[in-house]
Design a protein around this motif. Structure first.
Motif, mmCIF file in Angstrom:
data_model
loop_
_atom_site.group_PDB
_atom_site.id
_atom_site.type_symbol
_atom_site.label_atom_id
_atom_site.label_comp_id
_atom_site.label_asym_id
_atom_site.label_seq_id
_atom_site.Cartn_x
_atom_site.Cartn_y
_atom_site.Cartn_z
ATOM 1 N N ARG A 57 -8.679 -28.408 15.270
ATOM 2 C CA ARG A 57 -7.697 -28.110 16.310
ATOM 3 C C ARG A 57 -6.319 -27.778 15.748
ATOM 4 N NH1 ARG A 57 -8.823 -29.217 21.537
ATOM 5 N NH2 ARG A 57 -10.850 -30.160 21.997
ATOM 6 N N THR A 58 -6.097 -28.087 14.472
ATOM 7 C CA THR A 58 -4.807 -27.769 13.871
ATOM 8 C C THR A 58 -4.695 -26.258 13.688
ATOM 9 O OG1 THR A 58 -4.736 -29.881 12.707
ATOM 10 C CG2 THR A 58 -3.312 -28.118 11.882
ATOM 11 N N ARG A 59 -3.611 -25.689 14.136
ATOM 12 C CA ARG A 59 -3.447 -24.239 14.106
ATOM 13 C C ARG A 59 -2.259 -23.884 13.221
ATOM 14 N NH1 ARG A 59 -6.213 -22.026 18.432
ATOM 15 N NH2 ARG A 59 -4.862 -20.212 18.547
ATOM 16 N N TYR A 60 -2.560 -23.670 11.931
ATOM 17 C CA TYR A 60 -1.521 -23.212 11.017
ATOM 18 C C TYR A 60 -1.341 -21.701 11.206
ATOM 19 C CZ TYR A 60 -2.310 -27.618 8.550
ATOM 20 O OH TYR A 60 -2.447 -28.941 8.219
ATOM 21 N N ARG A 61 -0.121 -21.294 11.343
ATOM 22 C CA ARG A 61 0.189 -19.868 11.404
ATOM 23 C C ARG A 61 0.647 -19.441 10.015
ATOM 24 N NH1 ARG A 61 4.226 -18.381 15.880
ATOM 25 N NH2 ARG A 61 3.492 -16.310 15.245
ATOM 26 N N VAL A 62 -0.279 -18.840 9.306
ATOM 27 C CA VAL A 62 -0.040 -18.478 7.910
ATOM 28 C C VAL A 62 -0.247 -16.979 7.757
ATOM 29 C CG1 VAL A 62 -0.744 -18.836 5.526
ATOM 30 C CG2 VAL A 62 -0.781 -20.741 7.128
ATOM 31 N N ALA A 63 0.713 -16.319 7.116
ATOM 32 C CA ALA A 63 0.614 -14.888 6.827
ATOM 33 C C ALA A 63 0.345 -14.701 5.340
ATOM 34 C CB ALA A 63 1.900 -14.166 7.229
ATOM 35 N N GLY A 64 -0.566 -13.811 5.032
ATOM 36 C CA GLY A 64 -0.919 -13.545 3.644
ATOM 37 C C GLY A 64 -0.793 -12.072 3.322
ATOM 38 N N SER A 65 -0.415 -11.768 2.091
ATOM 39 C CA SER A 65 -0.301 -10.384 1.651
ATOM 40 C C SER A 65 -0.758 -10.279 0.204
ATOM 41 C CB SER A 65 1.141 -9.871 1.803
ATOM 42 O OG SER A 65 2.022 -10.630 0.998
ATOM 43 N N ARG A 66 -1.095 -9.046 -0.174
ATOM 44 C CA ARG A 66 -1.579 -8.787 -1.531
ATOM 45 C C ARG A 66 -0.900 -7.531 -2.057
ATOM 46 N NH1 ARG A 66 -6.014 -7.847 -0.151
ATOM 47 N NH2 ARG A 66 -7.113 -9.816 -0.373
ATOM 48 N N ARG A 67 -0.536 -7.541 -3.328
ATOM 49 C CA ARG A 67 0.095 -6.383 -3.960
ATOM 50 C C ARG A 67 -0.540 -6.148 -5.325
ATOM 51 N NH1 ARG A 67 4.408 -6.082 -7.429
ATOM 52 N NH2 ARG A 67 4.853 -8.296 -7.053
ATOM 53 N N LEU A 68 -0.950 -4.887 -5.569
ATOM 54 C CA LEU A 68 -1.579 -4.525 -6.837
ATOM 55 C C LEU A 68 -0.543 -3.873 -7.745
ATOM 56 C CD1 LEU A 68 -4.917 -2.937 -5.564
ATOM 57 C CD2 LEU A 68 -4.439 -5.310 -6.105
ATOM 58 N N SER A 69 -0.594 -4.218 -9.005
ATOM 59 C CA SER A 69 0.346 -3.653 -9.965
ATOM 60 C C SER A 69 -0.382 -3.359 -11.286
ATOM 61 C CB SER A 69 1.507 -4.619 -10.209
ATOM 62 O OG SER A 69 2.400 -4.105 -11.174
ATOM 63 N N PRO A 70 -0.778 -2.079 -11.501
ATOM 64 C CA PRO A 70 -0.709 -0.939 -10.585
ATOM 65 C C PRO A 70 -1.974 -0.865 -9.737
ATOM 66 C CG PRO A 70 -1.434 -0.193 -12.726
ATOM 67 C CD PRO A 70 -1.218 -1.682 -12.862
ATOM 68 N N ALA A 71 -1.964 0.009 -8.719
ATOM 69 C CA ALA A 71 -3.135 0.188 -7.864
ATOM 70 C C ALA A 71 -4.151 1.136 -8.475
ATOM 71 C CB ALA A 71 -2.712 0.716 -6.485
ATOM 72 N N ARG A 72 -3.729 1.905 -9.475
ATOM 73 C CA ARG A 72 -4.614 2.826 -10.194
ATOM 74 C C ARG A 72 -4.486 2.509 -11.676
ATOM 75 N NH1 ARG A 72 -2.429 7.369 -8.766
ATOM 76 N NH2 ARG A 72 -3.734 7.826 -6.943
#
Length: 454
Positions: free
Chosen positions: A72-87
């Protein structure tokens, strides 16, 4: 993202599903406590021990309570990912940066963060994040590496939630993912002068002179903004209107890189195979020619080119050079063997006329395909062929003193047609073969007193 789970619908089916999800998240410790509590309660009922019954109820309720609270616990968590480099080139490392933000007003508990990656890139990374305060963030990173070309999905990112007693553990996933593109290795090539390159004007550019002499000028009408010093008075008097000299129009030299992808032309697989060498060689020549200002196009045995490529290919020495190189590298990153058996489709495309430099990477050529390849030379200003014999690549270098008789005959056919044909032994350096091709062409030009190719 609501990392604590989805909202409850209030229906019986939703309630039962939530209960099953919470109970499925019980850890070994939680299941042990629940089993011990049930056993203690049964024994207390049989033996009539009320104190043992209290202990049994406590052991049973604790994991169930932890599972209910965690669900029932509702954590509001935002996640992101960044590639270095993407190619990234094959056999090189890329770093993946993960960021988790707590956007709720409540602190989180202990979190385990893990990212899903293909097994080719390495083991699945896992991180333990301590309590994240409201509005706080945590950043972690890991490295990935692949010896094989391709496009690899990264994600989705997963959060594993646990209670302070370690009784229950639930997994919540983000919905987004990123893609890591592993492109072929690119080898730096020396700036040699091969046939088909322009003479005397920059790198890979030539001029079409509109002014051959004062009497042979081809004028045009005056346009607003033209420099009055370019006014051609003789033509002005002749036509009765203001005429100006045409400027010298730069024409970009062209280069076509032909990659033979026929599956029957190559044997073996892996990063050290003949086909991978050919793909890497094609990528190296494409980048090299773009940097020198050529208009470059990539062509395969199927007659296909890079999506978005113009009629004359991608132009180099411009602001779009990096984008053009990226598109071609993305194409080569996922290119694979074709089901074709011949080079006729590529010949049909070349027969349309390009008249620039042609650089080809051929696999095994039988007599028929060598004849087709020889005809390709007719519509090019210069032609260089790198021929890979699969049999030599399947043996140890010490066991192969030179090209086999069959491959030698194919090289002779190409050279007689005007190609500068070079045999590619196993593990050869493209830079050395590139210089060798230039020496062979220069030697033949000196012997014949012309600019021919070999």
């Amino acid at each position: 993202m609501d990392a604590g789970g989805t909202g409850r619908a209030g229906e019986d089916r939703g309630e039962k599903s939530g209960i099953r999800t919470a109970l499925a998240g019980l850890t070994t410790r939680g299941r042990s406590f629940l089993a011990a509590g049930v056993a203690a309660a049964v024994c207390a009922y049989v033996l009539g021990q009320s104190d043992l019954l209290r202990v049994g109820l406590l052991l049973s309720v604790l994991p169930l309570l932890c599972a209910t609270v965690l669900y029932r616990t509702r954590y509001r968590v935002a996640g992101s990912r960044r590639l270095s480099p993407a190619r990234v080139p094959a056999s090189s490392e890329a770093r993946v940066h993960l960021r988790v933000d707590n956007v709720s007003r409540l602190p989180t508990g202990l979190l385990m963060l893990q990212d899903r990656v293909p097994y080719v890139l390495g083991p699945r990374p896992r991180f333990v994040l301590d309590r994240v305060e409201p509005g706080g963030r945590r950043e972690v990173s890991y490295r990935v590496r692949s010896d094989l070309r391709g496009r690899y999905p990264l994600g989705p990112l997963q959060l594993r939630l646990t209670d302070p007693f370690g009784m229950c553990e639930l997994t919540r996933s983000f919905s987004t993912y990123d893609t890591l593109t592993v492109i072929p290795r690119v080898e730096a090539l020396p700036p040699v002068r091969l046939s088909g390159e322009a003479k005397g004007y920059g790198d890979g550019r030539q001029r079409s002179l509109a002014l051959a002499g004062e009497d042979d000028v081809i004028p045009r009408g005056y346009r607003h903004g033209d420099d009055l010093r370019r006014v051609h008075w003789r033509s002005t008097a002749r036509y009765g209107e203001l005429m100006v000299r045409r400027e010298e129009q730069p024409q970009r030299a062209r280069c076509t890189v032909l990659l033979d992808t026929r599956g029957l032309a190559y044997e073996g697989a892996g990063p050290d195979s003949a086909f991978e060498w050919a793909v890497s060689g094609a990528a190296s020549v494409l980048v090299h020619m773009l940097e020198r200002g050529f208009s470059v196009r990539l062509l395969t045995d199927t007659g296909n080119a890079v999506p978005g490529e113009g009629a004359d290919g991608f132009a180099g020495a411009s602001q779009e050079t990096a984008d053009a190189a990226g598109l071609m590298m993305d194409t080569l990153a996922v290119i694979d063997h074709s089901d074709g058996t011949g080079l006729s489709r590529a010949y049909d495309v070349l027969r349309g006329g390009n008249e620039g430099l042609l650089v080809a990477f051929f696999g095994d050529l039988d007599e028929e395909q060598a004849t087709v390849a020889a005809k390709m030379r007719q519509r090019s200003g210069g032609a260089v062929a790198f021929v890979l014999d699969s049999e030599t690549w399947l043996r140890e270098p010490a066991d192969v003193p030179g090209p086999l008789a069959g491959s030698g005959e194919r090289l002779r056919m190409l050279r007689e047609a005007g190609w500068t044909a070079v045999s590619v032994p196993r593990g050869a350096s493209l830079e050395e073969l590139w210089r060798l091709a230039d020496r062979e062409r220069t030697g033949l030009a000196a012997a014949t007193g012309g600019e021919g190719t070999r």
